[in-house]
Scaffold this motif. Sequence first.
Motif, mmCIF file in Angstrom:
data_model
loop_
_atom_site.group_PDB
_atom_site.id
_atom_site.type_symbol
_atom_site.label_atom_id
_atom_site.label_comp_id
_atom_site.label_asym_id
_atom_site.label_seq_id
_atom_site.Cartn_x
_atom_site.Cartn_y
_atom_site.Cartn_z
ATOM 1 N N ASP A 87 41.779 -20.597 121.644
ATOM 2 C CA ASP A 87 41.177 -21.886 121.301
ATOM 3 C C ASP A 87 41.931 -22.536 120.144
ATOM 4 O O ASP A 87 42.234 -23.733 120.177
ATOM 5 C CB ASP A 87 39.703 -21.681 120.945
ATOM 6 N N GLU A 108 45.317 -23.846 121.403
ATOM 7 C CA GLU A 108 45.179 -25.082 122.175
ATOM 8 C C GLU A 108 44.926 -26.275 121.256
ATOM 9 O O GLU A 108 45.504 -27.345 121.446
ATOM 10 C CB GLU A 108 44.050 -24.957 123.187
ATOM 11 N N SER A 167 38.571 -26.140 129.893
ATOM 12 C CA SER A 167 39.014 -27.302 130.661
ATOM 13 C C SER A 167 38.371 -27.479 132.026
ATOM 14 O O SER A 167 38.685 -28.436 132.713
ATOM 15 C CB SER A 167 40.536 -27.231 130.840
ATOM 16 N N GLU A 223 47.404 -29.534 120.699
ATOM 17 C CA GLU A 223 46.913 -30.897 120.900
ATOM 18 C C GLU A 223 47.181 -31.742 119.653
ATOM 19 O O GLU A 223 47.568 -32.903 119.777
ATOM 20 C CB GLU A 223 45.404 -30.882 121.198
ATOM 21 N N ALA A 240 40.864 -20.602 129.375
ATOM 22 C CA ALA A 240 41.331 -21.915 129.837
ATOM 23 C C ALA A 240 40.285 -22.580 130.722
ATOM 24 O O ALA A 240 40.061 -23.795 130.641
ATOM 25 C CB ALA A 240 42.651 -21.765 130.593
#
Length: 151
Positions: A139, A142, A35, A146, A31
């Motif tokens: 990954d 995520e 980010s 999204e 993470a």
Amino acid sequence: MLLVGGVLGVTLAARHLAPLPDLVLVIVASAALASGPRAGFTTGLLGGWLLDLLPPGSAVLGTQAVLYAVCGLLVGLAARPGKAPLVWIVTVIAVACCGLEAGRALLALAQGVPVDAASSLGRVAATATAALVIVPLVDWAEQWSERRRFA
């Protein structure tokens, strides 16, 4: 993901399997690399609190939270724009695991508990190896979330 990593780690530790990878650190570092330092700090703080509360917990409540938050923050500083190579990610996670193990060793020495260096090195190697598999999965998850959020 933190909850799954924490519970899986505690479950495998109860089976006395060694060396165990630090699954929570892999998720925190993933993470943070994706980010940045703020997300790494927040994820590390949450993951550390989770490990403080899951059995066997910490001798002093909050120590794991501080260690993981600092690791998440520092890993977030190593974030690169765009898609980072897997070798870079695994190297950063291995270095973060070394730092985490050093912090744990200092805490253990402060409490008068013996430190097993071979076990710590085994945990670093297992965590770096687990990162090869877990980071691409995190990954992908995520990216999938999204796409679903904006769809």
